[in-house]
Design a protein around this motif. Structure first.
Motif, short mmCIF file in Angstrom:
data_model
loop_
_atom_site.label_atom_id
_atom_site.label_comp_id
_atom_site.label_asym_id
_atom_site.label_seq_id
_atom_site.Cartn_x
_atom_site.Cartn_y
_atom_site.Cartn_z
N UNK A 74 7.15 62.22 -55.65
CA UNK A 74 5.78 61.77 -56.18
C UNK A 74 6.41 61.01 -57.41
N UNK A 75 5.25 60.23 -57.83
CA UNK A 75 5.71 58.92 -58.72
C UNK A 75 4.87 59.77 -59.79
N UNK A 76 4.78 60.38 -61.24
CA UNK A 76 4.38 60.18 -62.21
C UNK A 76 4.94 59.91 -63.41
N UNK A 77 3.76 59.13 -64.11
CA UNK A 77 4.31 59.33 -65.51
C UNK A 77 4.14 59.86 -67.12
N UNK A 78 2.95 60.67 -66.48
CA UNK A 78 2.89 61.84 -67.00
C UNK A 78 2.74 62.93 -66.60
N UNK A 79 2.23 64.12 -66.18
CA UNK A 79 2.56 65.41 -65.82
C UNK A 79 1.94 65.91 -64.56
N UNK A 80 3.06 66.17 -63.71
CA UNK A 80 2.74 66.14 -61.95
C UNK A 80 2.39 67.39 -61.93
N UNK A 81 1.19 68.32 -61.30
CA UNK A 81 0.93 68.87 -61.20
C UNK A 81 1.59 69.94 -60.11
N UNK A 82 2.08 70.95 -60.31
CA UNK A 82 2.23 71.48 -59.26
C UNK A 82 2.46 72.04 -58.39
N UNK A 83 0.67 72.60 -58.13
CA UNK A 83 -0.05 73.09 -56.85
C UNK A 83 -0.33 71.84 -56.18
N UNK A 84 -1.10 70.62 -56.47
CA UNK A 84 -1.94 69.98 -56.49
C UNK A 84 -0.57 68.67 -56.01
#
Length: 118
Positions: free
Chosen positions: A56-66
């Motif tokens: 998953x690509x995310x430059x902020x916070x990647x929610x673990x549940x969703x």
């Protein structure tokens, strides 16, 4: 010569009709068996989820549940539509099953539980 071609064409047509007919039955009955096999339980190891998380690509916070990309952890959405998100303060939020028919019922029950009244 033309008679052979006509016989061959008719035989091909008949065989394709038979194949189509049995193909229909395969779809009706064999397809159900395939569908039942696809509805088996998922594996109990977490390798699939870990691969999704790592890719998953995310430059902020990647929610673990969703696997949603948000600015802060407490902005993560609840995974299911039957849950209400309640922020507890200090950047902490929880998702809990909806607590009733009234708006805010889940938050009220969580607050009662935090106070030891529930």
């Amino acid at each position: 010569m033309e008679l052979r071609a006509l016989i061959l064409a008719l035989a091909t047509l008949l065989l394709s009709g038979v194949n189509a007919q049995f193909g229909f039955f395969d779809q009706m009955f064999g397809g159900q068996q395939q569908q039942a096999q696809q509805q088996q339980n998922v594996r109990s190891d977490s390798s699939w989820y870990q691969a999704q998380y790592e890719n998953a690509h995310c430059d902020k916070y990647l929610c673990p549940g969703t696997l949603s990309c948000v600015h802060f952890p407490h902005h993560c959405p609840c995974a299911w539509g039957v849950e209400d998100k309640v922020e507890l303060g200090e950047g902490i939020a929880v998702c809990a099953s909806k607590g009733g028919y009234k708006e805010g019922e889940t938050a009220r029950k969580i607050e009662l539980a935090r106070k030891g009244l529930l």
